[in-house]
Design a protein around this motif. Structure first.
Motif, PDB file in Angstrom:
ATOM      1  N   GLY A  47      56.958  59.998  62.969  1.00 41.47           N
ATOM      2  CA  GLY A  47      58.385  59.837  62.733  1.00 41.47           C
ATOM      3  C   GLY A  47      59.199  60.520  63.814  1.00 41.47           C
ATOM      4  O   GLY A  47      58.661  61.196  64.698  1.00 41.47           O
ATOM      5  N   GLU A  51      61.454  62.954  63.365  1.00 43.17           N
ATOM      6  CA  GLU A  51      61.642  64.373  63.076  1.00 43.17           C
ATOM      7  C   GLU A  51      60.295  65.101  63.050  1.00 43.17           C
ATOM      8  O   GLU A  51      59.261  64.479  62.782  1.00 43.17           O
ATOM      9  N   ASN A  76      57.111  66.896  61.764  1.00 46.77           N
ATOM     10  CA  ASN A  76      56.343  66.765  60.510  1.00 46.77           C
ATOM     11  C   ASN A  76      56.670  65.514  59.704  1.00 46.77           C
ATOM     12  O   ASN A  76      56.311  65.425  58.538  1.00 46.77           O
ATOM     13  N   SER A  77      57.362  64.549  60.296  1.00 47.05           N
ATOM     14  CA  SER A  77      57.666  63.321  59.557  1.00 47.05           C
ATOM     15  C   SER A  77      56.775  62.189  60.047  1.00 47.05           C
ATOM     16  O   SER A  77      56.351  62.148  61.197  1.00 47.05           O
ATOM     17  N   ASN A 111      56.186  57.749  59.479  1.00 45.25           N
ATOM     18  CA  ASN A 111      56.644  56.467  58.957  1.00 45.25           C
ATOM     19  C   ASN A 111      55.450  55.771  58.306  1.00 45.25           C
ATOM     20  O   ASN A 111      54.383  55.679  58.913  1.00 45.25           O
ATOM     21  N   THR A 162      59.943  56.710  55.360  1.00 42.80           N
ATOM     22  CA  THR A 162      59.625  57.900  56.134  1.00 42.80           C
ATOM     23  C   THR A 162      59.531  59.079  55.186  1.00 42.80           C
ATOM     24  O   THR A 162      60.319  59.192  54.254  1.00 42.80           O
ATOM     25  N   THR A 214      58.398  63.501  54.984  1.00 43.63           N
ATOM     26  CA  THR A 214      58.083  64.746  55.682  1.00 43.63           C
ATOM     27  C   THR A 214      56.914  65.420  54.979  1.00 43.63           C
ATOM     28  O   THR A 214      56.956  65.629  53.766  1.00 43.63           O
ATOM     29  N   LYS A 243      54.589  68.246  53.682  1.00 49.70           N
ATOM     30  CA  LYS A 243      54.683  69.646  53.274  1.00 49.70           C
ATOM     31  C   LYS A 243      53.472  69.951  52.415  1.00 49.70           C
ATOM     32  O   LYS A 243      53.194  69.219  51.461  1.00 49.70           O
ATOM     33  N   VAL A 270      53.000  64.184  50.937  1.00 48.62           N
ATOM     34  CA  VAL A 270      54.301  63.571  51.168  1.00 48.62           C
ATOM     35  C   VAL A 270      54.526  62.514  50.089  1.00 48.62           C
ATOM     36  O   VAL A 270      53.577  61.912  49.584  1.00 48.62           O
TER      37      VAL A 270
END
Length: 85
Positions: free
Chosen positions: A4, A6, A8-9, A11, A33, A35, A37, A41
């Motif tokens: 992605g 950003e 840690n993102s 798609n 999309t 992120t 964690k 996700v």
């Protein structure tokens, strides 16, 4: 799954057909999309929600049952496979 914009993102996109050999299958898909964690996700493509968790090099997926037609689901364990030619 692709990187992605950003940090840690990622798609995501997925498509499913049930049954796979029917003349009139039920279909479903999602894209979005998310992120990452704590190795997980959730991708939301209303009304579909798919939760992905990375475990020992595989992805364990679970959805909310609203990702397509009857019996369509993304629930399962996925692993990276070579592209088919």
């Amino acid at each position: 799954i692709k990187a992605g914009a950003e940090p840690n993102s990622l798609n995501f996109s997925g498509a499913a057909i049930w049954p796979p050999t029917s003349d009139a299958p039920a279909i479903g898909d999602f894209k979005g999309t998310g992120t990452i964690k704590d190795n997980q996700v959730t991708v939301v493509d209303n009304p579909c929600k798919v939760r992905l968790v990375w475990v020992d090099g595989e992805i364990v997926a679970s959805d909310n049952g609203k990702c397509g037609g009857m019996n369509v689901s993304f629930d399962g364990v996925y692993s990276k496979q070579p592209m088919k030619k």
